[in-house]
Scaffold this motif. Structure first.
Motif, short mmCIF file in Angstrom:
data_model
loop_
_atom_site.label_atom_id
_atom_site.label_comp_id
_atom_site.label_asym_id
_atom_site.label_seq_id
_atom_site.Cartn_x
_atom_site.Cartn_y
_atom_site.Cartn_z
N MET A 164 0.87 -1.31 -0.01
CA MET A 164 0.00 -0.06 -0.02
C MET A 164 0.84 1.24 -0.09
O MET A 164 1.89 1.46 0.78
CB MET A 164 -0.83 -0.06 1.31
N SER A 165 0.46 2.20 -0.87
CA SER A 165 1.27 3.44 -0.91
C SER A 165 0.69 4.09 0.34
O SER A 165 -0.18 4.17 1.05
CB SER A 165 0.89 4.19 -2.15
N GLU A 166 1.21 5.29 0.78
CA GLU A 166 0.83 5.91 1.88
C GLU A 166 -0.35 6.82 1.71
O GLU A 166 -0.59 7.43 0.64
CB GLU A 166 1.97 6.83 2.45
N LEU A 167 -1.29 6.85 2.74
CA LEU A 167 -2.44 7.48 2.44
C LEU A 167 -2.22 8.89 2.63
O LEU A 167 -1.86 9.12 3.56
CB LEU A 167 -3.65 6.91 3.36
N LEU A 168 -3.00 9.71 1.72
CA LEU A 168 -3.05 11.15 1.94
C LEU A 168 -4.12 11.65 3.13
O LEU A 168 -5.08 11.05 2.92
CB LEU A 168 -3.46 11.79 0.66
N MET A 169 -3.86 12.16 3.94
CA MET A 169 -4.52 12.42 5.07
C MET A 169 -5.11 13.93 5.08
O MET A 169 -4.14 14.86 4.71
CB MET A 169 -3.87 12.10 6.58
N PRO B 170 -8.47 9.64 5.83
CA PRO B 170 -7.70 9.46 4.66
C PRO B 170 -8.39 9.81 3.46
O PRO B 170 -9.89 9.84 3.53
CB PRO B 170 -7.58 7.80 4.58
N VAL B 171 -7.94 10.53 2.56
CA VAL B 171 -8.59 10.98 1.30
C VAL B 171 -8.12 10.40 0.17
O VAL B 171 -6.90 10.01 -0.36
CB VAL B 171 -7.95 12.48 1.08
N PRO B 172 -9.17 9.53 -0.50
CA PRO B 172 -8.91 8.58 -1.52
C PRO B 172 -7.95 9.29 -2.60
O PRO B 172 -7.98 10.44 -2.87
CB PRO B 172 -10.27 8.12 -2.15
N TYR B 173 -7.17 8.43 -3.49
CA TYR B 173 -6.54 9.02 -4.43
C TYR B 173 -7.32 9.65 -5.53
O TYR B 173 -6.98 10.50 -6.11
CB TYR B 173 -5.58 7.65 -5.02
N ILE B 174 -8.39 9.19 -5.74
CA ILE B 174 -8.97 9.58 -6.94
C ILE B 174 -10.05 10.86 -6.60
O ILE B 174 -10.72 11.51 -7.31
CB ILE B 174 -9.96 8.57 -7.57
#
Ligand SMILES: [Zn+2]
Length: 217
Positions: free
Chosen positions: A1-6, A11-15
């Motif tokens: 898993m890549s690091e989640l953007l928070m 967590p804010v989904p990639y898309i």
């Protein structure tokens, strides 16, 4: 898993799109059997499709929770990236890991031929996605392995010529091979799923969704 953007502990989904990525959509005009953006050199992009414009500034401003960032969604679909973290989606010999709304009541063939705009997921993010995505929480979630993914359609807004000029219609899915796709401002890629295997949720750890604390809501 890549690091989640928070963002503020969530967590804010990639898309997910961010407010710092919004740009004005230029006006559309009729050009050669379809629409194009007005400008010095009106034209459509590759495959004759017109895409809604976005800046690429992930993490800038506030997350627009209900808005999908078109370029990242399309990248995730084309490269089989996890819709939550943007890392590689999970795959085994039966195929890529997808979480689908539970439509088993549609018949024994489901989800063969199912069309979706939601990209796949990685193993670590499956429980997070099951909790984060409003459509999965609402409908119930079924994990599926997908052997064949056909990117053959675009989700976007169709434009029509009326007596007063071009008018925008509803959002819908259009096959790229259809002439109608030339009249669409595309937002996302839609995939047709085939060679599907429905999994036991426990197999991918989503028997119990991620605890609320883990997703901040
Ligand atoms: Zn992930």
């Amino acid at each position: 898993m890549s690091e989640l953007l928070m963002h503020k502990g969530r967590p804010v989904p990639y898309i997910t799109a961010w407010s710092g990525e919004q740009v004005l959509q230029p006006p559309v005009i009729v050009v050669g059997g379809g629409i194009a953006y007005a400008g010095p050199t009106p034209g459509r992009g590759s495959a004759g499709l017109l895409w809604k414009p976005w800046a690429i500034n992930q993490g800038v401003g506030e997350p627009l929770w209900k808005v999908v960032h078109g370029p990242r969604q399309r990248r995730a679909m084309r490269k089989f990236l996890c819709q939550v973290c943007g890392g590689p989606a999970d795959r085994d010999k039966r195929g890529w890991l997808w979480l689908l709304e539970d439509h088993r009541d549609e018949g024994p063939k489901w989800p063969h031929g199912e069309m979706t705009v939601h990209p796949p997921v990685c193993r670590s993010c499956a429980p997070v996605a099951a909790r984060l995505c409003p459509h999965l929480r609402r409908e119930g979630v079924v994990p599926v392995r997908v052997g064949d993914v056909i990117l053959d359609a675009v989700y976007g807004q169709r434009f029509y010529t009326g007596p007063l000029g071009l008018v925008g219609g509803e959002m819908d899915v259009f096959l790229m091979t259809s002439w109608r796709a030339r009249w669409v401002v595309g937002g996302q890629l839609a995939a047709s799923l085939a060679r599907c295997t429905v999994l036991d949720p426990a197999e991918v750890g989503i028997e119990t969704p991620a605890p609320r604390e883990a997703v901040g809501r």
